[in-house]
Each structure stands twice: as structure tokens, then as C-alpha cells.
Design an enzyme around this catalytic site. Sequence first.
Site, PDB file in Angstrom:
ATOM      1  N   ASP A  96       4.196   7.979  15.330  1.00 55.94           N
ATOM      2  CA  ASP A  96       5.408   7.217  15.037  1.00 55.94           C
ATOM      3  C   ASP A  96       6.047   7.725  13.741  1.00 55.94           C
ATOM      4  O   ASP A  96       7.114   7.259  13.332  1.00 55.94           O
ATOM      5  CB  ASP A  96       5.167   5.705  15.023  1.00 55.94           C
ATOM      6  CG  ASP A  96       4.198   5.268  13.938  1.00 55.94           C
ATOM      7  OD1 ASP A  96       3.596   6.139  13.278  1.00 55.94           O
ATOM      8  OD2 ASP A  96       4.030   4.045  13.756  1.00 55.94           O
ATOM      9  N   SER A  97       5.415   8.746  13.123  1.00 58.82           N
ATOM     10  CA  SER A  97       6.072   9.471  12.021  1.00 58.82           C
ATOM     11  C   SER A  97       7.382  10.074  12.516  1.00 58.82           C
ATOM     12  O   SER A  97       8.210  10.502  11.710  1.00 58.82           O
ATOM     13  CB  SER A  97       5.156  10.578  11.478  1.00 58.82           C
ATOM     14  OG  SER A  97       4.673  11.396  12.522  1.00 58.82           O
TER      15      SER A  97
ATOM     16  N   ASP B  86       1.387   7.224  19.640  1.00 59.05           N
ATOM     17  CA  ASP B  86       1.244   6.082  18.734  1.00 59.05           C
ATOM     18  C   ASP B  86       1.786   4.808  19.358  1.00 59.05           C
ATOM     19  O   ASP B  86       2.838   4.817  20.007  1.00 59.05           O
ATOM     20  CB  ASP B  86       2.037   6.358  17.446  1.00 59.05           C
ATOM     21  CG  ASP B  86       1.141   6.510  16.239  1.00 59.05           C
ATOM     22  OD1 ASP B  86       0.033   5.926  16.228  1.00 59.05           O
ATOM     23  OD2 ASP B  86       1.542   7.226  15.309  1.00 59.05           O
TER      24      ASP B  86
ATOM     25  N   LYS C 270      -2.880   5.705  19.971  1.00 58.29           N
ATOM     26  CA  LYS C 270      -3.411   5.444  18.631  1.00 58.29           C
ATOM     27  C   LYS C 270      -2.812   4.122  18.147  1.00 58.29           C
ATOM     28  O   LYS C 270      -1.645   3.839  18.416  1.00 58.29           O
ATOM     29  CB  LYS C 270      -3.041   6.581  17.671  1.00 58.29           C
ATOM     30  CG  LYS C 270      -3.460   6.321  16.218  1.00 58.29           C
ATOM     31  CD  LYS C 270      -3.401   7.569  15.375  1.00 58.29           C
ATOM     32  CE  LYS C 270      -2.060   7.922  14.811  1.00 58.29           C
ATOM     33  NZ  LYS C 270      -1.411   6.864  13.982  1.00 58.29           N
TER      34      LYS C 270
ATOM     35  N   GLU D 268      -2.750   1.290  14.756  1.00 59.65           N
ATOM     36  CA  GLU D 268      -3.072   1.040  13.343  1.00 59.65           C
ATOM     37  C   GLU D 268      -3.697  -0.345  13.160  1.00 59.65           C
ATOM     38  O   GLU D 268      -3.224  -1.317  13.762  1.00 59.65           O
ATOM     39  CB  GLU D 268      -1.792   1.104  12.488  1.00 59.65           C
ATOM     40  CG  GLU D 268      -1.220   2.495  12.376  1.00 59.65           C
ATOM     41  CD  GLU D 268      -0.032   2.573  11.422  1.00 59.65           C
ATOM     42  OE1 GLU D 268       0.200   1.623  10.631  1.00 59.65           O
ATOM     43  OE2 GLU D 268       0.668   3.595  11.476  1.00 59.65           O
TER      44      GLU D 268
ATOM     45  N   GLU E 236      -6.430   7.695   7.040  1.00 61.75           N
ATOM     46  CA  GLU E 236      -5.273   8.222   6.309  1.00 61.75           C
ATOM     47  C   GLU E 236      -5.338   7.834   4.836  1.00 61.75           C
ATOM     48  O   GLU E 236      -5.515   6.660   4.491  1.00 61.75           O
ATOM     49  CB  GLU E 236      -3.957   7.703   6.928  1.00 61.75           C
ATOM     50  CG  GLU E 236      -2.744   8.202   6.146  1.00 61.75           C
ATOM     51  CD  GLU E 236      -1.406   8.016   6.858  1.00 61.75           C
ATOM     52  OE1 GLU E 236      -1.382   7.584   8.020  1.00 61.75           O
ATOM     53  OE2 GLU E 236      -0.376   8.327   6.213  1.00 61.75           O
TER      54      GLU E 236
HETATM   55  O1  KIV Z   1       2.438   8.942  12.891  1.00 60.14           O
HETATM   56  C1  KIV Z   1       1.772   9.899  12.520  1.00 60.14           C
HETATM   57  O2  KIV Z   1       2.169  11.075  12.571  1.00 60.14           O
HETATM   58  C2  KIV Z   1       0.448   9.624  11.976  1.00 60.14           C
HETATM   59  C3  KIV Z   1      -0.132  10.681  11.099  1.00 60.14           C
HETATM   60  C4  KIV Z   1       0.095  10.320   9.699  1.00 60.14           C
HETATM   61  C5  KIV Z   1      -1.530  10.906  11.405  1.00 60.14           C
HETATM   62  O3  KIV Z   1      -0.080   8.585  12.189  1.00 60.14           O
END
Ligand code: KIV
Length: 278
Positions: free
Chosen positions: A47-48, A86, A116, A118, A185
Site C-alpha cells: 500500500d506504499s 497489502d 499482508k 498490519e 518494519e
Molecule cells: O507497503 C509497503 O510497501 C510495505 C513495505 C514498507 C514493506 O509494507
Amino acid sequence: MAKKKVTIPGLQLKKEKGEKIVMVTAYDYAFAKIAEASDADIILVGDSLGNVMLGYDTTVPVTLEDMIHHTRPVARAVKNTLVIADMPFGSYQCGKEQAIESAIRLMKEGGAHGVKIEGGEEIALTVQAMVKMGIPVMAHIGLTPQTVSKLGGYKIQGRNEEAAYGLVEAAQTLEEAGAFCVLLECVTKEVAAMVTEKLDVPTIGIGAGAECDGQVLVLHDMLGFDSGFNQVFVKKYANLGDTILQAFNEFVADVKNGSFPDDAHSFAMDAEELKKIY
Ligand code: KIV
């Protein structure tokens, strides 16, 4: 030699054999094709993308639709690399059902092999429910950018004894919940080493030292695009921002001075056909 298909049991085997796991981020077809051609094991559609592709200040505004939209072309580019997408902010906080529904969309519509998510102990039951339903889950602890306001900024995590044990406990709880991997992270290298040693599943670090079972960097940071993110843990492997700027400016100059397009870059009529006109 083509890369061997990367699987979740294969990642586990890598940890057991002490082989490092490498993850890169990608958000579109062109870069995912290059990642597929590389020896990277995993592509994370992070989600970056909110920061580096969409220009937001944080990852909070990223929607599930954004994630599906960017996961699709990545999945199309890939044959042997594992694709993890994400779960964006707001796609799992309302409970297990919402999380399962969101993850299913990322896998069915986006084509991700897993997701993924968080969070620490507070999402363990959600992770457990997702894994039970057949969704491979990578957990993400330490600095969790979706809750950066709560953390008080982008700060290194695990700096004191209490924080260290908190992270170890969170990682163990998420492993017990069924996460196949734990991403750490911005965690002190000592705590990342402790977590890595205590877990059976692999850890992947970003700003978490060398002892993790694997490493990830955000594509725009490692390739030298000006993402505005210059953290000490980022190593630049290329300077594509400068290279592209130079290319743009050379194109502008060539067009302005009339050297582009030249004959080599133009289509010409057949000489006999041309005679009929003139
Ligand atoms: O969103 C992302 O790219 C991440 C990285 C910081 C691992 O979670």
C-alpha cells in the site's frame, strides 16, 4: 535458468536451510515483469503505492479498489514469483468477515497469492480466521504506516525492553494464528534478531537489520526515484530518477532543435509511389 516457482512451503524451507528470502515491491506490469525476470522470491504490491504511485502523504487513503487495480497487472506479469497484496487501511479493521471478504477480492479479482496485514495481537483472531479460510497471510509489525498517527510518527520500534518483548510476543501470537511470515518494519536489529530466532516461520525485514530471514525494499526508494523518502536503511541500487529526467530533457532538446524525428525514425513512401504524386 528460469527461476523455480516460489511457494509458501518453499519460503519456509529457505528459512530452515538458512537461505535468504528477497521481496521487492511493484505496482504495475512493466516493473513486475522485471521483478519476475530477477531472482526475487516475492513481489509485494504494497500500500506504499499510496505514496509512490498516487502521491498521498500516507497510506491511509489507499482503498481496496486501488489495491486490486494495481495487483492485477502485477499478477499478469508473473509466472514463478509469489505475489502478496497489502490489505489497505479500512479493509479489515471492522472484523473477521470484512477481512476475509477483502482478502478474497485481492486474491480472486487481483490475482494475489496471499495478503499482508498490519497489526499485532489485536488482529490475531482475524488472521486466524483468514488462515482457516485458506488465505495465506503475511503479518506486518513494528512500524505500521497505516497507524502512524497513533505511533506518533515514523519512529524506530523496539528501542527498550518493554517494546522488545512486546514485539516478540506479537510475532509469536501472529505465528500461532497461522501467519506464514512476519514482516518487521523499522525495528532495532537486536529485536529483529530475537524475533527471527524465536519464530519457526520466516521474518522479512525493512530497516530491521541483517538477521531477518529476508529483506524487502520499496521499488521507488531502491531504484532512486525521488520518492521523498531518504531513510538510512534504504540502499539505492540505481538512479533511475536522474536517468529518466535526462532522457526527457534530451527528447525535449531533440524535438526543439529538429533532430528528432530524423529519417531513421520516420516512415517513407515507396519511391515509385512518390513519383506518381510529384
Ligand atoms: O507497503 C509497503 O510497501 C510495505 C513495505 C514498507 C514493506 O509494507
